[in-house]
Scaffold this motif. Structure first.
Motif, PDB file in Angstrom:
ATOM      1  N   GLY A  89      25.620  52.632  42.533  1.00 31.03           N
ATOM      2  CA  GLY A  89      26.245  52.464  41.225  1.00 31.03           C
ATOM      3  C   GLY A  89      27.275  53.529  40.905  1.00 31.03           C
ATOM      4  N   ILE A  90      27.628  54.349  41.871  1.00 35.18           N
ATOM      5  CA  ILE A  90      28.611  55.410  41.659  1.00 35.18           C
ATOM      6  C   ILE A  90      30.026  54.843  41.758  1.00 35.18           C
ATOM      7  CG2 ILE A  90      29.538  57.545  42.644  1.00 35.18           C
ATOM      8  CD1 ILE A  90      26.556  58.179  43.398  1.00 35.18           C
ATOM      9  N   LEU A  91      30.218  53.926  42.695  1.00 29.03           N
ATOM     10  CA  LEU A  91      31.507  53.253  42.844  1.00 29.03           C
ATOM     11  C   LEU A  91      31.356  51.790  42.455  1.00 29.03           C
ATOM     12  CD1 LEU A  91      32.825  54.574  46.289  1.00 29.03           C
ATOM     13  CD2 LEU A  91      33.385  55.409  44.003  1.00 29.03           C
ATOM     14  N   ARG A  92      32.445  51.211  41.992  1.00 25.20           N
ATOM     15  CA  ARG A  92      32.509  49.772  41.750  1.00 25.20           C
ATOM     16  C   ARG A  92      33.209  49.148  42.947  1.00 25.20           C
ATOM     17  NH1 ARG A  92      35.287  48.255  36.304  1.00 25.20           N
ATOM     18  NH2 ARG A  92      33.756  46.602  36.174  1.00 25.20           N
ATOM     19  N   GLU A  93      32.623  48.101  43.480  1.00 24.63           N
ATOM     20  CA  GLU A  93      33.238  47.349  44.570  1.00 24.63           C
ATOM     21  C   GLU A  93      33.990  46.182  43.936  1.00 24.63           C
ATOM     22  OE1 GLU A  93      31.359  46.577  48.692  1.00 24.63           O
ATOM     23  OE2 GLU A  93      30.861  44.836  47.443  1.00 24.63           O
ATOM     24  N   LEU A  94      35.280  46.115  44.197  1.00 23.03           N
ATOM     25  CA  LEU A  94      36.137  45.123  43.552  1.00 23.03           C
ATOM     26  C   LEU A  94      36.669  44.123  44.561  1.00 23.03           C
ATOM     27  CD1 LEU A  94      38.239  47.720  41.548  1.00 23.03           C
ATOM     28  CD2 LEU A  94      36.258  46.455  40.710  1.00 23.03           C
ATOM     29  N   GLU A  95      36.653  42.862  44.193  1.00 17.72           N
ATOM     30  CA  GLU A  95      37.260  41.803  45.004  1.00 17.72           C
ATOM     31  C   GLU A  95      38.617  41.521  44.383  1.00 17.72           C
ATOM     32  OE1 GLU A  95      36.176  40.160  47.704  1.00 17.72           O
ATOM     33  OE2 GLU A  95      34.129  40.900  47.808  1.00 17.72           O
ATOM     34  N   LEU A  96      39.642  42.183  44.860  1.00 20.64           N
ATOM     35  CA  LEU A  96      40.983  41.965  44.342  1.00 20.64           C
ATOM     36  C   LEU A  96      41.680  40.910  45.192  1.00 20.64           C
ATOM     37  CD1 LEU A  96      41.949  45.653  43.464  1.00 20.64           C
ATOM     38  CD2 LEU A  96      40.934  43.914  42.003  1.00 20.64           C
ATOM     39  N   ALA A  97      42.885  40.570  44.857  1.00 22.48           N
ATOM     40  CA  ALA A  97      43.571  39.438  45.477  1.00 22.48           C
ATOM     41  C   ALA A  97      44.010  39.676  46.918  1.00 22.48           C
ATOM     42  CB  ALA A  97      44.793  39.061  44.629  1.00 22.48           C
ATOM     43  N   GLU A  98      43.965  40.909  47.407  1.00 17.83           N
ATOM     44  CA  GLU A  98      44.486  41.186  48.741  1.00 17.83           C
ATOM     45  C   GLU A  98      43.573  40.723  49.876  1.00 17.83           C
ATOM     46  OE1 GLU A  98      44.191  43.773  46.489  1.00 17.83           O
ATOM     47  OE2 GLU A  98      46.237  44.395  46.069  1.00 17.83           O
ATOM     48  N   GLY A  99      42.389  40.230  49.575  1.00 16.52           N
ATOM     49  CA  GLY A  99      41.511  39.719  50.616  1.00 16.52           C
ATOM     50  C   GLY A  99      40.565  40.756  51.203  1.00 16.52           C
ATOM     51  N   HIS A 100      40.570  41.966  50.685  1.00 12.67           N
ATOM     52  CA  HIS A 100      39.583  42.950  51.113  1.00 12.67           C
ATOM     53  C   HIS A 100      39.130  43.752  49.901  1.00 12.67           C
ATOM     54  CE1 HIS A 100      43.595  44.776  51.843  1.00 12.67           C
ATOM     55  NE2 HIS A 100      43.056  45.824  51.285  1.00 12.67           N
ATOM     56  N   LYS A 101      38.002  44.403  50.025  1.00  9.83           N
ATOM     57  CA  LYS A 101      37.398  45.103  48.901  1.00  9.83           C
ATOM     58  C   LYS A 101      38.145  46.398  48.576  1.00  9.83           C
ATOM     59  CE  LYS A 101      32.726  43.381  49.768  1.00  9.83           C
ATOM     60  NZ  LYS A 101      33.153  42.053  49.871  1.00  9.83           N
ATOM     61  N   HIS A 102      38.169  46.714  47.305  1.00  5.87           N
ATOM     62  CA  HIS A 102      38.698  47.977  46.810  1.00  5.87           C
ATOM     63  C   HIS A 102      37.577  48.656  46.030  1.00  5.87           C
ATOM     64  CE1 HIS A 102      42.545  46.181  47.801  1.00  5.87           C
ATOM     65  NE2 HIS A 102      43.094  47.368  47.633  1.00  5.87           N
ATOM     66  N   TYR A 103      37.733  49.947  45.824  1.00  5.52           N
ATOM     67  CA  TYR A 103      36.695  50.719  45.149  1.00  5.52           C
ATOM     68  C   TYR A 103      37.328  51.624  44.107  1.00  5.52           C
ATOM     69  CZ  TYR A 103      33.894  49.118  49.042  1.00  5.52           C
ATOM     70  OH  TYR A 103      33.247  48.317  49.960  1.00  5.52           O
ATOM     71  N   GLU A 104      36.545  51.902  43.073  1.00  4.79           N
ATOM     72  CA  GLU A 104      36.910  52.856  42.038  1.00  4.79           C
ATOM     73  C   GLU A 104      35.619  53.442  41.488  1.00  4.79           C
ATOM     74  OE1 GLU A 104      38.941  50.770  38.885  1.00  4.79           O
ATOM     75  OE2 GLU A 104      37.165  49.643  38.334  1.00  4.79           O
ATOM     76  N   LEU A 105      35.718  54.544  40.766  1.00  7.79           N
ATOM     77  CA  LEU A 105      34.526  55.103  40.137  1.00  7.79           C
ATOM     78  C   LEU A 105      33.981  54.123  39.112  1.00  7.79           C
ATOM     79  CD1 LEU A 105      35.266  58.878  39.478  1.00  7.79           C
ATOM     80  CD2 LEU A 105      33.533  57.923  40.987  1.00  7.79           C
ATOM     81  N   ASN A 106      32.694  54.015  39.045  1.00  9.95           N
ATOM     82  CA  ASN A 106      32.029  53.179  38.046  1.00  9.95           C
ATOM     83  C   ASN A 106      31.864  54.017  36.791  1.00  9.95           C
ATOM     84  OD1 ASN A 106      30.641  51.217  36.720  1.00  9.95           O
ATOM     85  ND2 ASN A 106      28.787  51.397  37.946  1.00  9.95           N
TER      86      ASN A 106
END
Length: 151
Positions: free
Chosen positions: A72-89
């Motif tokens: 729960g430290i990072l957010r896993e994001l499904e953005l439009a580029e077809g691979h996962k991105h991450y940011e701080l939660n």
């Protein structure tokens, strides 16, 4: 500064029988210092670390990102580029959602208290502990809509 300090990460890992490695600490620091609204893929993070002289393998980066997302430290994001991105939660009031153009990949962050309230209510009702609640809207931005119109 992020609420996720090195000591908090260390405690979280120790509680599960893992340890805080220098690689995990380095990756946390990168996300703590990212500009607001910046998201990184594993490859982006790898290239950034390489440019800073850090030698962390791509497989270690993938494993660490997955682990930090599970914690729960990072957010896993499904953005439009077809691979996962991450940011701080980030906790409320910094919690946000994403509106993504599926043609040009432009991403807008927005806040919605109602989404978070529904997430909190649902998890409490079922006895769960909420780690993250995110809404991702996939759409076509005005500029791309104009580009699709026949001349």
């Amino acid at each position: 500064m992020s609420p996720y300090t090195t000591s908090a990460l260390k405690a979280e890992l120790n509680e599960r029988g893992w340890r805080l490695t220098p690689q995990r600490e380095t990756i946390l620091h990168v996300f703590q210092n990212l500009p607001k609204g910046k998201h990184l893929s594993a490859e982006d993070l790898y290239n950034l670390l390489q440019s800073e002289g850090e030698s962390i393998s791509l497989s270690t980066i993938y494993r660490t990102l997955k682990l930090m997302a599970r914690l729960g430290i990072l957010r896993e994001l499904e953005l439009a580029e077809g691979h996962k991105h991450y940011e701080l939660n980030q906790p409320y009031p910094y919690h946000h959602h994403h509106l993504i153009c599926v043609r040009c990949n432009k991403t807008i962050e927005f806040k919605s208290d109602s989404v978070l309230k529904i997430g909190n209510k649902t998890t409490r009702k079922e006895g769960y502990h909420l780690l993250d609640c995110q809404l991702t809207i996939h759409a076509i931005c005005p500029a791309c809509q104009r580009a699709l119109l026949p001349m």
